[in-house]
Design an enzyme around this catalytic site. Structure first.
Site, PDB file in Angstrom:
ATOM      1  N   TYR A  30       0.826  -1.203   0.000  1.00  0.00           N
ATOM      2  CA  TYR A  30       0.000   0.000   0.000  1.00  0.00           C
ATOM      3  C   TYR A  30       0.865   1.260   0.000  1.00  0.00           C
ATOM      4  O   TYR A  30       2.084   1.190   0.160  1.00  0.00           O
ATOM      5  CB  TYR A  30      -0.939   0.007   1.213  1.00  0.00           C
ATOM      6  N   LYS A 144       6.434  -1.873   1.938  1.00  0.00           N
ATOM      7  CA  LYS A 144       5.252  -1.272   2.568  1.00  0.00           C
ATOM      8  C   LYS A 144       4.092  -2.262   2.429  1.00  0.00           C
ATOM      9  O   LYS A 144       3.212  -2.132   1.569  1.00  0.00           O
ATOM     10  CB  LYS A 144       4.946   0.088   1.936  1.00  0.00           C
ATOM     11  N   GLU A 176      12.852   2.592  13.728  1.00  0.00           N
ATOM     12  CA  GLU A 176      11.895   3.637  13.329  1.00  0.00           C
ATOM     13  C   GLU A 176      10.710   3.591  14.284  1.00  0.00           C
ATOM     14  O   GLU A 176      10.761   2.907  15.289  1.00  0.00           O
ATOM     15  CB  GLU A 176      11.461   3.431  11.875  1.00  0.00           C
ATOM     16  N   LEU A 200      11.277   1.503   6.801  1.00  0.00           N
ATOM     17  CA  LEU A 200      10.595   1.926   5.584  1.00  0.00           C
ATOM     18  C   LEU A 200      11.311   3.171   5.048  1.00  0.00           C
ATOM     19  O   LEU A 200      11.592   4.092   5.824  1.00  0.00           O
ATOM     20  CB  LEU A 200       9.131   2.270   5.877  1.00  0.00           C
TER      21      LEU A 200
HETATM   22  N1  PMP Z   1       7.880   3.870   8.792  1.00  0.00           N
HETATM   23  C1  PMP Z   1       6.729   3.196   8.876  1.00  0.00           C
HETATM   24  C2  PMP Z   1       6.726   1.840   9.508  1.00  0.00           C
HETATM   25  C3  PMP Z   1       5.528   3.763   8.381  1.00  0.00           C
HETATM   26  O1  PMP Z   1       4.377   3.076   8.447  1.00  0.00           O
HETATM   27  C4  PMP Z   1       5.553   5.076   7.836  1.00  0.00           C
HETATM   28  C5  PMP Z   1       4.305   5.741   7.368  1.00  0.00           C
HETATM   29  N2  PMP Z   1       3.761   5.126   6.272  1.00  0.00           N
HETATM   30  C6  PMP Z   1       6.786   5.739   7.764  1.00  0.00           C
HETATM   31  C7  PMP Z   1       7.933   5.114   8.250  1.00  0.00           C
HETATM   32  C8  PMP Z   1       6.889   7.120   7.163  1.00  0.00           C
HETATM   33  O2  PMP Z   1       6.803   7.059   5.755  1.00  0.00           O
HETATM   34  P1  PMP Z   1       6.250   8.290   4.908  1.00  0.00           P
HETATM   35  O3  PMP Z   1       7.078   9.473   5.283  1.00  0.00           O
HETATM   36  O4  PMP Z   1       6.472   7.870   3.502  1.00  0.00           O
HETATM   37  O5  PMP Z   1       4.810   8.464   5.258  1.00  0.00           O
END
Ligand code: PMP
Length: 284
Positions: A30, A144, A176, A200
């Site tokens: 996603y 993701k 994270e 991610l």
């Molecule tokens: N890490 C994880 C595990 C996440 O779910 C997200 C949010 N989708 C992020 C980091 C941040 O990613 P982004 O800046 O692309 O929203």
């Protein structure tokens, strides 16, 4: 209004067969894309990450980049608010339950929209609370995936403690948040770990690092130990919906002076003006 497999329908009327592998196995990927004044932010980067996630799970991308842009644009047009959060999901489709990939299944494609909920002023002014926990997820956190049970359980620990986020540690080192990337500031230096299979690759993470580099702010990409989190002057979490959010309480103790720090204030301003600049020149 949502998009499901080629059709636009009200969300209440959209149905997915029970044998969809997204439902049965979490076999899908996603994206969440913020939309400001009807312009999707960093769309190209989100579509590239989608492509990477699909490749990692060996699922062919059902649409070209142009097709994705068209579908997303139509969903934005069909919904009322100017600032939206687009959720996009692709699963391996409907098939008799068996772990191995089905032959000839057609991917399920879903695109929905919700009003965007940026951080509240109070959260930006006071910061938010977070807890730490052991990162017990798999070793492909760069994908993701919709299979988010570990993230769900980890985030619930924060909810149970009345906190906004759970910051994760693997072998005593920062990875994270349960749904965000994490930055630390110590003695004026912005610290975060480099991209790897353990996190991610956040789109907001990239924007923050670009802004840090472009503005000559001292920074280091390296692993960050739990002791450095405990000793940090500032901690921020970043994501497409949270943007940059200061964490001012960690595991019940104040972070630095217990209020959002000067490096956060600077980055917050840079981020807002970057957003405004990109929205004045859409199509990027
Ligand atoms: N890490 C994880 C595990 C996440 O779910 C997200 C949010 N989708 C992020 C980091 C941040 O990613 P982004 O800046 O692309 O929203």
């Amino acid at each position: 209004m949502i998009y499901l497999n080629g059709k636009f329908t009200p969300i209440e009327e959209a149905l997915i067969p029970v044998l969809d592998r997204g439902f049965i196995f979490g076999d899908g990927v996603y994206e969440v894309i913020p939309v400001y004044s009807r312009h999707p932010f960093r769309l190209q980067e989100h579509l590239q990450r989608l492509q990477n996630s699909l490749m990692s799970i060996r699922l062919e991308n059902p649409h070209s980049e142009d097709q994705w842009r068209t579908i997303i644009g139509q969903v934005i047009d069909l919904n009322e608010t100017d600032d939206q959060s687009i959720y996009l999901q692709v699963t391996r489709g409907v098939a008799k339950r068996d772990h191995a990939f089905p032959v000839d299944s057609v991917p399920t494609v879903l695109v929905t929209s919700n009003p965007l909920n940026p951080p509240r002023d109070e959260q930006l002014q006071k910061g938010v609370s977070a807890i730490t926990a052991t990162d017990n997820r798999w070793l492909r956190c760069d994908v993701k995936s919709t299979a988010l049970l570990p993230n769900v359980l980890l985030r619930q620990l924060a909810a149970d403690a009345g906190c906004v986020e759970t910051i994760l540690l693997r072998d005593g080192q920062l990875t994270e948040g349960s749904a965000s990337n994490v930055f630390v500031v110590k003695s004026g230096i912005v610290l975060t770990l480099a991209k790897s299979n353990l996190i991610l690759p956040g789109i907001t993470y990239d924007v923050v690092l670009e802004l840090v580099q472009a503005n000559g702010i001292a920074h280091e990409l390296r692993s960050v130990a739990k002791t450095e989190l405990d000793d940090a002057d500032e901690i921020w979490i970043t994501s497409s919906s949270k943007e940059i959010l200061p964490v001012t309480t960690l595991d019940g103790s104040p972070v630095g002076k217990g209020k959002p720090g000067p490096v956060f204030q600077r980055l917050h301003e840079l981020y807002q003006s970057y957003k405004a600049q990109v929205m004045r020149a859409p199509g990027q």
